[in-house]
Scaffold this motif. Sequence first.
Motif, PDB file in Angstrom:
ATOM      1  N   UNK A 276      -1.225  15.698  -9.351  1.00 21.35           N
ATOM      2  CA  UNK A 276      -2.337  15.254  -9.831  1.00 21.35           C
ATOM      3  C   UNK A 276      -3.550  15.573  -9.341  1.00 21.35           C
TER       4      UNK A 276
ATOM      5  N   UNK B 102       4.502  15.249  -3.610  1.00 21.19           N
ATOM      6  CA  UNK B 102       5.943  14.741  -3.932  1.00 21.19           C
ATOM      7  C   UNK B 102       7.117  15.812  -3.551  1.00 21.19           C
TER       8      UNK B 102
ATOM      9  N   UNK C 259       4.373   0.332   1.503  1.00 20.64           N
ATOM     10  CA  UNK C 259       4.682  -0.596   2.629  1.00 20.64           C
ATOM     11  C   UNK C 259       3.877  -1.956   2.453  1.00 20.64           C
TER      12      UNK C 259
ATOM     13  N   UNK D 173      -4.686   5.651   8.488  1.00 15.79           N
ATOM     14  CA  UNK D 173      -4.034   4.112   7.741  1.00 15.79           C
ATOM     15  C   UNK D 173      -3.200   3.534   8.995  1.00 15.79           C
TER      16      UNK D 173
ATOM     17  N   UNK E  56      13.301  12.775   2.520  1.00  6.99           N
ATOM     18  CA  UNK E  56      14.336  11.887   2.283  1.00  6.99           C
ATOM     19  C   UNK E  56      15.653  12.826   2.376  1.00  6.99           C
TER      20      UNK E  56
ATOM     21  N   UNK F 136       3.750   5.527  -8.031  1.00  2.00           N
ATOM     22  CA  UNK F 136       2.238   5.066  -7.675  1.00  2.00           C
ATOM     23  C   UNK F 136       1.423   5.901  -8.520  1.00  2.00           C
ATOM     24  N   UNK F 137       0.528   5.003  -9.285  1.00  2.00           N
ATOM     25  CA  UNK F 137      -0.309   5.755 -10.386  1.00  2.00           C
ATOM     26  C   UNK F 137      -1.214   6.697 -10.077  1.00  2.00           C
ATOM     27  N   UNK F 138      -1.481   6.511  -8.666  1.00  2.00           N
ATOM     28  CA  UNK F 138      -2.681   7.775  -8.037  1.00  2.00           C
ATOM     29  C   UNK F 138      -2.024   9.054  -7.738  1.00  2.00           C
ATOM     30  N   UNK F 139      -0.930   8.904  -6.914  1.00  2.00           N
ATOM     31  CA  UNK F 139      -0.143  10.148  -6.347  1.00  2.00           C
ATOM     32  C   UNK F 139       1.127  10.636  -6.961  1.00  2.00           C
ATOM     33  N   UNK F 140       1.987   9.348  -7.337  1.00  2.00           N
ATOM     34  CA  UNK F 140       3.175   9.800  -7.943  1.00  2.00           C
ATOM     35  C   UNK F 140       4.344   9.732  -7.184  1.00  2.00           C
ATOM     36  N   UNK F 141       4.397   9.121  -5.839  1.00  2.00           N
ATOM     37  CA  UNK F 141       5.312   8.790  -5.026  1.00  2.00           C
ATOM     38  C   UNK F 141       6.217   7.457  -5.557  1.00  2.00           C
ATOM     39  N   UNK F 142       7.350   7.604  -4.934  1.00  2.00           N
ATOM     40  CA  UNK F 142       8.234   6.413  -5.446  1.00  2.00           C
ATOM     41  C   UNK F 142       7.776   5.173  -5.020  1.00  2.00           C
TER      42      UNK F 142
ATOM     43  N   UNK G 194       8.066   4.414  -1.248  1.00  2.00           N
ATOM     44  CA  UNK G 194       7.016   4.719  -0.386  1.00  2.00           C
ATOM     45  C   UNK G 194       5.616   3.779  -0.265  1.00  2.00           C
TER      46      UNK G 194
ATOM     47  N   UNK H 209       1.351  10.659 -17.981  1.00  2.00           N
ATOM     48  CA  UNK H 209       1.913  11.506 -16.989  1.00  2.00           C
ATOM     49  C   UNK H 209       3.355  11.199 -16.770  1.00  2.00           C
TER      50      UNK H 209
ATOM     51  N   UNK I 235      -2.087   8.558  11.913  1.00  2.36           N
ATOM     52  CA  UNK I 235      -1.325   8.787  10.579  1.00  2.36           C
ATOM     53  C   UNK I 235      -2.521   8.478   9.515  1.00  2.36           C
TER      54      UNK I 235
ATOM     55  N   UNK J 236       1.883  14.269   6.971  1.00  2.00           N
ATOM     56  CA  UNK J 236       2.847  13.786   6.009  1.00  2.00           C
ATOM     57  C   UNK J 236       4.206  14.094   6.168  1.00  2.00           C
TER      58      UNK J 236
ATOM     59  N   UNK K  12      10.198   8.269   9.247  1.00  2.00           N
ATOM     60  CA  UNK K  12      10.028   6.979   8.472  1.00  2.00           C
ATOM     61  C   UNK K  12      11.557   6.859   7.845  1.00  2.00           C
TER      62      UNK K  12
ATOM     63  N   UNK L  29       0.886  -1.369   0.132  1.00  2.00           N
ATOM     64  CA  UNK L  29      -0.172  -0.204   0.033  1.00  2.00           C
ATOM     65  C   UNK L  29       0.958   1.371   0.002  1.00  2.00           C
ATOM     66  N   UNK L  30       0.470   2.299  -0.892  1.00  2.00           N
ATOM     67  CA  UNK L  30       1.027   3.497  -0.757  1.00  2.00           C
ATOM     68  C   UNK L  30       0.579   4.193   0.401  1.00  2.00           C
ATOM     69  N   UNK L  31       2.085   4.647   1.326  1.00  2.00           N
ATOM     70  CA  UNK L  31       1.564   5.284   2.643  1.00  2.00           C
ATOM     71  C   UNK L  31       0.981   6.815   2.278  1.00  2.00           C
ATOM     72  N   UNK L  32       1.167   7.397   1.061  1.00  2.00           N
ATOM     73  CA  UNK L  32       0.655   8.594   0.900  1.00  2.00           C
ATOM     74  C   UNK L  32      -0.904   8.669   0.600  1.00  2.00           C
ATOM     75  N   UNK L  33      -1.174   7.754  -0.599  1.00  2.00           N
ATOM     76  CA  UNK L  33      -2.666   7.864  -0.948  1.00  2.00           C
ATOM     77  C   UNK L  33      -3.456   6.894  -0.702  1.00  2.00           C
ATOM     78  N   UNK L  34      -2.871   5.750  -0.104  1.00  2.00           N
ATOM     79  CA  UNK L  34      -3.578   4.336  -0.082  1.00  2.00           C
ATOM     80  C   UNK L  34      -3.721   3.502  -1.054  1.00  2.00           C
TER      81      UNK L  34
ATOM     82  N   UNK M 232      -4.036   9.873   5.228  1.00  2.00           N
ATOM     83  CA  UNK M 232      -3.549  10.498   4.164  1.00  2.00           C
ATOM     84  C   UNK M 232      -4.392  11.706   3.720  1.00  2.00           C
TER      85      UNK M 232
ATOM     86  N   UNK N 150      -6.438  12.096   0.771  1.00  2.00           N
ATOM     87  CA  UNK N 150      -7.843  11.625   0.764  1.00  2.00           C
ATOM     88  C   UNK N 150      -8.968  12.310   1.110  1.00  2.00           C
TER      89      UNK N 150
END
Lengths: 54, 389
Positions: B315, B287, A50, B60, B294, A39-45, A48, B369, B39, B11, B18, A5-10, B41, B44
């Motif tokens: 996005x 992003x 878990x 989450x 990091x 990530x196709x939804x939010x673009x993070x690497x 990111x 994209x 935590x 975040x 993390x 799961x993407x930790x940013x957007x789920x 998102x 969302x």
Amino acid sequence: MKVWQCVVCGFIYDEKVGLPEEGIKPGTAWADIPENWACPDCGVAKADFEMIEV
Amino acid sequence: MEPIIVVGSGLAGYSVMRELRKLDRNVPVMLLSRDSGDYYSKPMLSNAFAQGKDAAALVQTPVAEMTGQLGITVRTHIEVQGIDVARKCLATTQGELSYSRLVLAMGADPIRIPMQGDAADAVRSVNDIADYAHLREAMQGTKRIAIMGGGLIGCEFANDWATAGFAVSVIDPGPYPLASLMPQPAGSQLLPPLAAIGVDWHFGTSVSRVDSAATGYTLTLADGSQLQADIVLSAIGLRPRVALAQAAGLAVTRGIKVDAHLRSSDPAIFALGDCAEIEGRVQPFVLPIMHAARALAKTLAGEDTAVVFPAMPVVVKTPAHPVAVLPVARDAAGGWQTLASGNGIKMAFLDASDRISGFVLTGEFAAERSEMTKRVGMPLAASSKADIT
């Protein structure tokens, strides 16, 4: 087969299902997804995401 | 040894933790949260309603789990009242806390504009999970929502609630949706698809009064027209939280001023996320936060590291007409060019030397994209022959 799961957007990546619309075949292990995949939804690497228990 | 203290559990704050724990399991860290510290998102919040997700479903990782996973101390429901930079010490509602290094990740406040009318105080904003919980509660049994602001958050909420069956009005003084991010031919693409799911657009005007009505509220717009709504939401932008840094004497412009190492004017204090102005830019998007987290984690772990931002497209989560945009600075030299259109549009911003330095992809083109991101910095012709027609 594991689920990540993407930790940013789920967003969920399920190894069993893959991501056919992005050319990732069902059954593709997480380790085999390129490191520069995002990530196709939010673009993070990829880093990111878990692993989650399902 | 005094801990590294992180102020903020969004975040930005949790991402630094993390990343730091990937490099150093042992350095003592304390994270301070104004709320529960769970935590969730934040992106969302503006697309969870149509999915039927309540606030609890958006969490989450509960705070207890975060604490365990990361091996950090988290103090919840705590307010920081002051920073004593000379003594490296915070004044808080839970007493004094000393730090070795301090990370400010406090986020931003919704911008609110003063309005007339007996119900001006009823205008809401949604900036955290508690706001979202209150909003969901208030929406029970209602069906009309007015959103002030047709930017990213306004459009996402409009799409989300229209999908959930609400009658949505969007009021914005600008000329078209997402006007601060993209040119008119791209932003205007959202008009028909969102209208088709029930969004009523009002551009070129603003809300001047909100008054109680028999049911809900009457909004009076600057152009004299009126509309009715049960809920009024303000989504006109964010202002970095800088008061604490400013009072401590740190350099502050629009946000807390930091260099490429995320270091403020005090060498022991760092900032990132929506409260920070990194080398002159406030970038309240996901992003930039991940990249900054990091780099900062490395610096905190002992390897001084400057953040390098790659091309970071934003996005816009409007499923009725998806959008991805790599915005360009307002004063950037160059111009927008349409590369393709159909059910949506594909545009590139070409700089003075004809290289792609920004893009917008909407509708059917939004899926391109990652391909488009790879072309950033390249001349248009060299980057894809397919576009030359």
